[in-house]
Write a protein that holds these residues in place. Structure first.
Motif, PDB file in Angstrom:
ATOM      1  N   ASP A   2       0.839  -1.194   0.000  1.00 27.48           N
ATOM      2  CA  ASP A   2       0.000   0.000   0.000  1.00 27.48           C
ATOM      3  C   ASP A   2       0.872   1.240   0.000  1.00 27.48           C
ATOM      4  OD1 ASP A   2      -2.356  -1.503   0.117  1.00 27.48           O
ATOM      5  OD2 ASP A   2      -2.125  -1.749   2.295  1.00 27.48           O
ATOM      6  N   PRO A   3       0.552   2.184  -0.909  1.00 31.71           N
ATOM      7  CA  PRO A   3       1.334   3.424  -0.927  1.00 31.71           C
ATOM      8  C   PRO A   3       1.167   4.188   0.383  1.00 31.71           C
ATOM      9  CG  PRO A   3      -0.147   3.288  -2.833  1.00 31.71           C
ATOM     10  CD  PRO A   3      -0.509   2.173  -1.917  1.00 31.71           C
ATOM     11  N   VAL A   4       2.201   4.886   0.809  1.00 27.33           N
ATOM     12  CA  VAL A   4       2.148   5.677   2.040  1.00 27.33           C
ATOM     13  C   VAL A   4       1.810   7.125   1.669  1.00 27.33           C
ATOM     14  CG1 VAL A   4       3.813   4.195   3.201  1.00 27.33           C
ATOM     15  CG2 VAL A   4       4.612   6.219   1.995  1.00 27.33           C
ATOM     16  N   LYS A   5       1.505   7.897   2.710  1.00 27.98           N
ATOM     17  CA  LYS A   5       1.271   9.332   2.505  1.00 27.98           C
ATOM     18  C   LYS A   5       2.565  10.074   2.791  1.00 27.98           C
ATOM     19  CE  LYS A   5      -3.569  10.558   3.352  1.00 27.98           C
ATOM     20  NZ  LYS A   5      -3.894  10.339   1.947  1.00 27.98           N
ATOM     21  N   LEU A   6       2.945  10.987   1.908  1.00 32.68           N
ATOM     22  CA  LEU A   6       4.106  11.847   2.160  1.00 32.68           C
ATOM     23  C   LEU A   6       3.709  13.277   1.865  1.00 32.68           C
ATOM     24  CD1 LEU A   6       7.126   9.866   0.575  1.00 32.68           C
ATOM     25  CD2 LEU A   6       6.707  10.253   3.010  1.00 32.68           C
ATOM     26  N   GLU A   7       4.301  14.193   2.613  1.00 33.45           N
ATOM     27  CA  GLU A   7       4.009  15.609   2.406  1.00 33.45           C
ATOM     28  C   GLU A   7       5.308  16.383   2.223  1.00 33.45           C
ATOM     29  OE1 GLU A   7       1.541  17.081   5.554  1.00 33.45           O
ATOM     30  OE2 GLU A   7       0.038  15.523   5.209  1.00 33.45           O
ATOM     31  N   PRO A   8       5.231  17.523   1.533  1.00 38.69           N
ATOM     32  CA  PRO A   8       6.440  18.338   1.361  1.00 38.69           C
ATOM     33  C   PRO A   8       7.112  18.591   2.709  1.00 38.69           C
ATOM     34  CG  PRO A   8       4.687  19.206  -0.011  1.00 38.69           C
ATOM     35  CD  PRO A   8       4.073  18.107   0.821  1.00 38.69           C
ATOM     36  N   GLY A   9       8.420  18.426   2.752  1.00 41.65           N
ATOM     37  CA  GLY A   9       9.173  18.631   3.987  1.00 41.65           C
ATOM     38  C   GLY A   9       9.407  17.356   4.773  1.00 41.65           C
ATOM     39  N   GLY A  97      17.534  13.673   3.349  1.00 42.19           N
ATOM     40  CA  GLY A  97      16.825  14.399   2.310  1.00 42.19           C
ATOM     41  C   GLY A  97      15.431  14.750   2.761  1.00 42.19           C
ATOM     42  N   SER A  98      14.691  15.402   1.876  1.00 43.45           N
ATOM     43  CA  SER A  98      13.312  15.731   2.220  1.00 43.45           C
ATOM     44  C   SER A  98      12.456  15.830   0.966  1.00 43.45           C
ATOM     45  CB  SER A  98      13.252  17.031   3.021  1.00 43.45           C
ATOM     46  OG  SER A  98      13.676  18.096   2.222  1.00 43.45           O
ATOM     47  N   ALA A 107       5.742  11.753  -5.164  1.00 45.13           N
ATOM     48  CA  ALA A 107       6.541  12.634  -4.315  1.00 45.13           C
ATOM     49  C   ALA A 107       7.933  12.758  -4.920  1.00 45.13           C
ATOM     50  CB  ALA A 107       6.642  12.072  -2.899  1.00 45.13           C
ATOM     51  N   VAL A 108       8.400  13.995  -5.087  1.00 47.08           N
ATOM     52  CA  VAL A 108       9.768  14.238  -5.557  1.00 47.08           C
ATOM     53  C   VAL A 108      10.620  14.533  -4.322  1.00 47.08           C
ATOM     54  CG1 VAL A 108      11.256  15.697  -6.982  1.00 47.08           C
ATOM     55  CG2 VAL A 108       8.947  15.107  -7.763  1.00 47.08           C
ATOM     56  N   VAL A 109      11.730  13.790  -4.194  1.00 42.72           N
ATOM     57  CA  VAL A 109      12.552  13.871  -2.991  1.00 42.72           C
ATOM     58  C   VAL A 109      13.982  14.258  -3.368  1.00 42.72           C
ATOM     59  CG1 VAL A 109      13.346  12.616  -0.949  1.00 42.72           C
ATOM     60  CG2 VAL A 109      11.164  11.990  -2.015  1.00 42.72           C
ATOM     61  N   ASP A 110      14.530  15.249  -2.666  1.00 43.32           N
ATOM     62  CA  ASP A 110      15.937  15.624  -2.848  1.00 43.32           C
ATOM     63  C   ASP A 110      16.740  15.034  -1.699  1.00 43.32           C
ATOM     64  OD1 ASP A 110      15.631  17.529  -5.086  1.00 43.32           O
ATOM     65  OD2 ASP A 110      14.450  18.660  -3.623  1.00 43.32           O
ATOM     66  N   SER A 111      17.913  14.462  -2.010  1.00 40.83           N
ATOM     67  CA  SER A 111      18.716  13.899  -0.931  1.00 40.83           C
ATOM     68  C   SER A 111      20.191  13.896  -1.288  1.00 40.83           C
ATOM     69  CB  SER A 111      18.253  12.470  -0.604  1.00 40.83           C
ATOM     70  OG  SER A 111      18.568  11.609  -1.675  1.00 40.83           O
ATOM     71  N   GLN A 112      20.991  13.460  -0.323  1.00 42.02           N
ATOM     72  CA  GLN A 112      22.432  13.323  -0.521  1.00 42.02           C
ATOM     73  C   GLN A 112      22.944  12.257   0.436  1.00 42.02           C
ATOM     74  OE1 GLN A 112      24.156  17.065   0.752  1.00 42.02           O
ATOM     75  NE2 GLN A 112      23.971  16.488   2.894  1.00 42.02           N
ATOM     76  N   ALA A 113      24.197  11.818   0.206  1.00 42.65           N
ATOM     77  CA  ALA A 113      24.862  10.923   1.155  1.00 42.65           C
ATOM     78  C   ALA A 113      26.169  11.583   1.556  1.00 42.65           C
ATOM     79  CB  ALA A 113      25.117   9.559   0.522  1.00 42.65           C
ATOM     80  N   GLU A 114      26.376  11.681   2.855  1.00 39.73           N
ATOM     81  CA  GLU A 114      27.539  12.399   3.381  1.00 39.73           C
ATOM     82  C   GLU A 114      28.357  11.455   4.260  1.00 39.73           C
ATOM     83  OE1 GLU A 114      27.308  13.696   6.945  1.00 39.73           O
ATOM     84  OE2 GLU A 114      29.438  14.162   6.737  1.00 39.73           O
ATOM     85  N   GLN A 115      29.670  11.554   4.115  1.00 40.64           N
ATOM     86  CA  GLN A 115      30.570  10.734   4.938  1.00 40.64           C
ATOM     87  C   GLN A 115      31.766  11.581   5.357  1.00 40.64           C
ATOM     88  OE1 GLN A 115      32.882   7.526   3.058  1.00 40.64           O
ATOM     89  NE2 GLN A 115      32.283   6.166   4.728  1.00 40.64           N
TER      90      GLN A 115
END
Lengths: 131, 146
Positions: A2-9, A97-98, A107-115
């Motif tokens: 089942d798809p989940v609900k996501l909101e901006p932020g 990300g968010s 939902a369009v999500v921006d993210s990164q991976a940091e080390q």
């Protein structure tokens, strides 16, 4: 699934510390046996600080953060990333990300991976199908 | 030196990959996945899948094999000593499960030069035994200048 609900932020987050043999297991699993990932001597001989992570292993951590947020494997419809620098073993990686926008069930999500202060994956953009 | 762009549009023979249950589990373990859909046949069947589900990034296994001939093609002319994996994009369709047979076609999508670096962009198109596109991959490799 089942798809989940996501909101901006809404956040996407995952922390993982690759152990010192992860590249060996990933080489076997993926078929990418480039010696820069599994042979310490070879890696240093080509000017690297030592064996480095496969970029696609790190991308798989970014993907996992998104399928976890989206409720499973069917939710992830697109992921694009840029690789920068190199990932190392035994140092924590933080994927963060968010949600940028939600429209027409995507939902369009921006993210990164940091080390260790380096963004080893940047400008990651994902599309997750949502409720 | 200008980069040779003659190989743009070139395609390579289709490769077929049979997705195995233990391979899916091996891959899932290697990337730290714990979702039972990837690991447990009963859990996957209960959720309505025929067998364990491949994590989306399993595409590197079935399409990675297909892209290798393009990376090593002398007509493309990649210098490996200075090659970096610059970027990657995947667009997914229906999920892949153990038992699927995936056919992948690789195309040289673009070769260009910017800021003293050569960019080689490949596209993989992977379809299951029903002809559905399960994943399109856009693989960007960068070769640094001397």
């Amino acid at each position: 699934m089942d798809p989940v609900k996501l909101e901006p932020g809404d956040p996407v987050h995952l922390e993982v510390t690759p152990d010192r043999f992860v590249t060996v297991r990933y080489a076997g699993a993926s078929g990418d046996f480039n010696p820069i990932h599994i042979d310490e001597e070879f890696a240093t001989s080509v000017g690297l600080p030592g064996r480095i992570l496969h970029g696609l292993w790190t991308m798989a951590q970014v993907a996992r953060a998104h399928t976890d947020a989206g409720g499973g494997p069917e939710s992830l419809k697109r992921l694009s990333v840029q690789f920068r620098g190199m990932g190392r073993m035994e140092e924590p990686i933080v994927v963060s990300g968010s949600v940028r926008s939600v429209e027409d069930g995507v939902a369009v999500v921006d993210s990164q991976a940091e080390q260790s202060g380096h963004r080893i994956i940047r400008n990651a953009v994902a599309e997750i199908s949502v409720d | 030196m200008p980069v040779n762009t003659d190989a743009i549009g070139k395609t390579y023979p289709v490769t077929t990959y049979a997705v195995g249950r233990e391979k899916v589990r091996e891959y899932a373990h290697a990337v730290g996945e714990t979702n039972p859909l990837y690991l447990n046949v009963e859990a996957a069947r209960e959720a309505g899948y025929a067998d364990v589900v491949a994590p989306p990034m399993f595409v590197v296994v079935y399409a990675g094999r297909a892209i290798t001939p393009a990376l090593f093609d002398p007509e493309v002319g990649i210098e490996f000593a200075r090659m970096l994996h610059g970027g990657q994009e995947f667009i997914w369709g229906p999920v892949v499960v153990a038992g699927d047979e995936i056919e992948t076609t690789t195309t040289v999508k673009d070769i260009s030069q910017r800021g003293g670096m050569n960019f080689f962009v490949f596209e993989t198109d992977s379809r299951n035994q029903r002809g559905e596109t399960v994943c399109t991959g856009i693989w960007t490799n960068i070769v640094r200048g001397e």
